[in-house]
Design a protein around this motif. Structure first.
Motif, PDB file in Angstrom:
ATOM      1  N   HIS A  23      -1.925   2.243   2.474  1.00  0.00           N
ATOM      2  CA  HIS A  23      -3.011   1.798   1.597  1.00  0.00           C
ATOM      3  C   HIS A  23      -3.208   0.296   1.602  1.00  0.00           C
ATOM      4  N   ASP A  24      -2.367  -0.450   2.320  1.00  0.00           N
ATOM      5  CA  ASP A  24      -2.458  -1.912   2.290  1.00  0.00           C
ATOM      6  C   ASP A  24      -1.818  -2.457   3.563  1.00  0.00           C
ATOM      7  N   PHE A  59       0.158  -4.879   3.869  1.00  0.00           N
ATOM      8  CA  PHE A  59       1.574  -5.134   3.646  1.00  0.00           C
ATOM      9  C   PHE A  59       2.350  -3.819   3.501  1.00  0.00           C
ATOM     10  N   VAL A 103      -1.812 -16.073   3.222  1.00  0.00           N
ATOM     11  CA  VAL A 103      -1.653 -15.905   1.773  1.00  0.00           C
ATOM     12  C   VAL A 103      -2.761 -16.640   1.022  1.00  0.00           C
ATOM     13  N   MET A 163      -5.705 -14.441   1.321  1.00  0.00           N
ATOM     14  CA  MET A 163      -5.285 -13.048   1.362  1.00  0.00           C
ATOM     15  C   MET A 163      -6.344 -12.091   0.828  1.00  0.00           C
ATOM     16  N   ARG A 164      -6.981 -12.474  -0.278  1.00  0.00           N
ATOM     17  CA  ARG A 164      -7.980 -11.554  -0.819  1.00  0.00           C
ATOM     18  C   ARG A 164      -9.112 -11.374   0.177  1.00  0.00           C
ATOM     19  N   LYS A 170      -7.786  -9.227   3.194  1.00  0.00           N
ATOM     20  CA  LYS A 170      -7.548  -7.829   2.845  1.00  0.00           C
ATOM     21  C   LYS A 170      -8.864  -7.097   2.586  1.00  0.00           C
ATOM     22  N   GLU A 171      -9.802  -7.768   1.956  1.00  0.00           N
ATOM     23  CA  GLU A 171     -11.085  -7.093   1.710  1.00  0.00           C
ATOM     24  C   GLU A 171     -11.868  -6.945   3.017  1.00  0.00           C
ATOM     25  N   MET A 214      -3.853 -15.945  -5.424  1.00  0.00           N
ATOM     26  CA  MET A 214      -2.919 -15.465  -4.400  1.00  0.00           C
ATOM     27  C   MET A 214      -2.010 -14.385  -4.964  1.00  0.00           C
ATOM     28  N   ALA A 253      -3.902 -11.189  -5.155  1.00  0.00           N
ATOM     29  CA  ALA A 253      -4.097 -10.586  -3.831  1.00  0.00           C
ATOM     30  C   ALA A 253      -2.802  -9.954  -3.336  1.00  0.00           C
ATOM     31  N   ALA A 270      -1.445  -5.020  -3.362  1.00  0.00           N
ATOM     32  CA  ALA A 270      -0.781  -4.087  -2.439  1.00  0.00           C
ATOM     33  C   ALA A 270      -0.066  -2.972  -3.180  1.00  0.00           C
ATOM     34  N   TYR A 298       2.771   4.779  -4.999  1.00  0.00           N
ATOM     35  CA  TYR A 298       2.081   3.690  -4.295  1.00  0.00           C
ATOM     36  C   TYR A 298       2.680   2.312  -4.596  1.00  0.00           C
ATOM     37  N   LEU A 345       4.837  -0.514  -3.715  1.00  0.00           N
ATOM     38  CA  LEU A 345       5.562  -1.056  -2.567  1.00  0.00           C
ATOM     39  C   LEU A 345       6.719  -1.944  -3.011  1.00  0.00           C
TER      40      LEU A 345
END
Lengths: 126, 281
Positions: A84-85, A87, A105, A108-109, A112-113, B159, B162, B166, B226, B228
């Motif tokens: 799901h990610d 990471f 980092v 990161m947003r 990831k998006e 940060m 974000a 996860a 979910y 992590l």
């Protein structure tokens, strides 16, 4: 894979919200899938080029290395745990991220998006 | 609609430092003291505090840790480095129990709140009636550099949000996913880092788990598939080290159950409450 990345490029470039998130991001990123290299170049949050490797001449600031099956699972609307990610892929041993981690980092947003743009809409994969 | 949650402030001394702490509560009956995760605040508990089925027989109380949300940092903070320690965290929780006059509440904590709940189960069981440890494990070393989240050239809150995204389930309603992340975005400079210092560097709980006597104070762990950060494997390892502890795994939830997916968490929290003893008459 290339067509999915092109779809993501189109979706990114049509998204004012995402381009705003990435407005300070002008870098090249390597996506490596089953050893195939794809160099994604961003300019102020827009994706301006998609170049296939292999290339030893194209510098990238960071890389996401994974496999096609893992990405296919990552791009489900409701991925299984771990898929799901990005990471999560690393955590379950299906991905590796290397390079300038701090740059990732800081953005990161946005990244990831961007990666989630390959995701099918909820319900389409049920 | 006016919600039943009521907030007030209380001032306590923690390790010789005056701390003005914001707390809120809803309900009546058995006291349940609720602890938020690292980098967040009491708003994580608001859905349960607005749940009349939960609050009709339970008094839910949550507080913002010093430096978090409406609990201002202490006087002189501008020249201090915030680093949470096990000792400070324990004294803060015990100080709130005393200041609020709580008679052996159930302690429910999530993530670092779950970690400290287990520390208190080992070290101060007489102060509590039972422990609900959510997304809680014995120890989690960081795979990241906690200094990333306190830099002058970047927004630590963005940060941090974000990063922790996860840990949120794809089954979480979109609005609650972002409400959860907003708390991290709002976190003060260096606060998430200071919480993570406690969470990722102090492994003292490992040796204490065997001390926990669940015959006197039950311990129930809850973990989301979910998550992590604290995976079901981490939670199981932790539960297995506590004789008599029980564990429930939530298939569609991540690291912030009460906040990211209130409906998904609700039955598991109610199940956990059912495992906690009623207070002595």
């Amino acid at each position: 894979m290339r067509s999915t990345l092109q779809t993501m490029q189109a979706r990114l470039n049509a998204s004012d919200h995402l381009k705003h998130l990435g407005r300070l991001f002008s870098e090249t990123v390597l996506i490596e899938v089953d050893g195939d290299e794809f160099y994604l170049t961003f300019e102020k949050g827009a994706m301006v080029s998609l170049d296939a490797g292999p290339s030893r001449k194209t510098p990238s600031r960071f890389a996401l290395r994974t496999d096609a099956d893992a990405l296919q699972k990552f791009w489900q609307s409701r991925p299984a745990p771990g898929f799901h990610d990005i990471f999560g892929l690393v955590k379950i041993g299906r991905g590796r991220i290397d390079g300038d981690m701090l740059l990732l980092v800081k953005n990161m947003r946005f990244f990831k998006e961007f990666m989630a743009l390959g995701r099918v809409k909820a319900g389409a994969d049920q | 609609m006016i919600e039943p949650i009521v907030g007030r402030y209380v001032t306590i001394e923690v390790q010789g430092v005056t701390q003005r702490i914001y707390f809120e509560e809803a309900g009546q009956g058995r006291p349940i003291l609720c602890l938020h995760t690292a980098g967040a605040d009491t708003r994580q508990w608001r859905h349960l505090m607005n749940d009349s089925e939960v609050t009709k027989a339970n008094r839910l109380i949550a507080f913002d840790m010093p430096w978090h949300s409406k609990s201002l940092p202490p006087e002189g903070f501008q020249t201090q480095e915030y680093l949470l320690t096990t000792e400070t965290y324990i004294e803060t929780v015990l100080g709130m129990v005393t200041a609020l006059g709580l008679d052996r509440p159930v302690l429910a904590g999530c993530s670092m709140g779950g970690r400290i709940a287990l520390q208190l189960a080992a070290l101060h069981p007489d102060k509590f009636n039972g422990f609900i440890a959510i997304e809680a494990s014995d120890f989690q070393p960081a795979w990241y550099d906690i200094d990333w989240f306190d830099r002058p050239d970047a927004h630590g809150g963005e940060m941090g949000a974000a990063l922790v995204s996860a840990n949120i389930s794809p089954f979480a309603p979109e609005a609650e996913r972002w409400n959860t992340l907003w708390m991290f975005m709002q976190s003060g400079p260096g606060v998430f880092r200071g919480d993570l210092s406690f969470y990722t560097r102090d492994d003292s709980l490992i040796a204490r788990l065997g001390q926990i006597d669940t015959a006197k104070t039950p311990v129930h762990l809850i973990v989301g598939a979910y998550d992590l950060t604290c995976t079901p494997e981490d939670a199981k390892r932790t539960a297995d080290a506590i004789p008599g502890a029980t564990l429930s795994v939530m298939a569609e939830v991540g690291h912030f159950p009460m906040s990211e997916h209130p409906d998904g968490f609700r039955p598991f929290f109610i199940e956990a409450l059912g495992k906690m003893p009623e207070p002595a008459a």
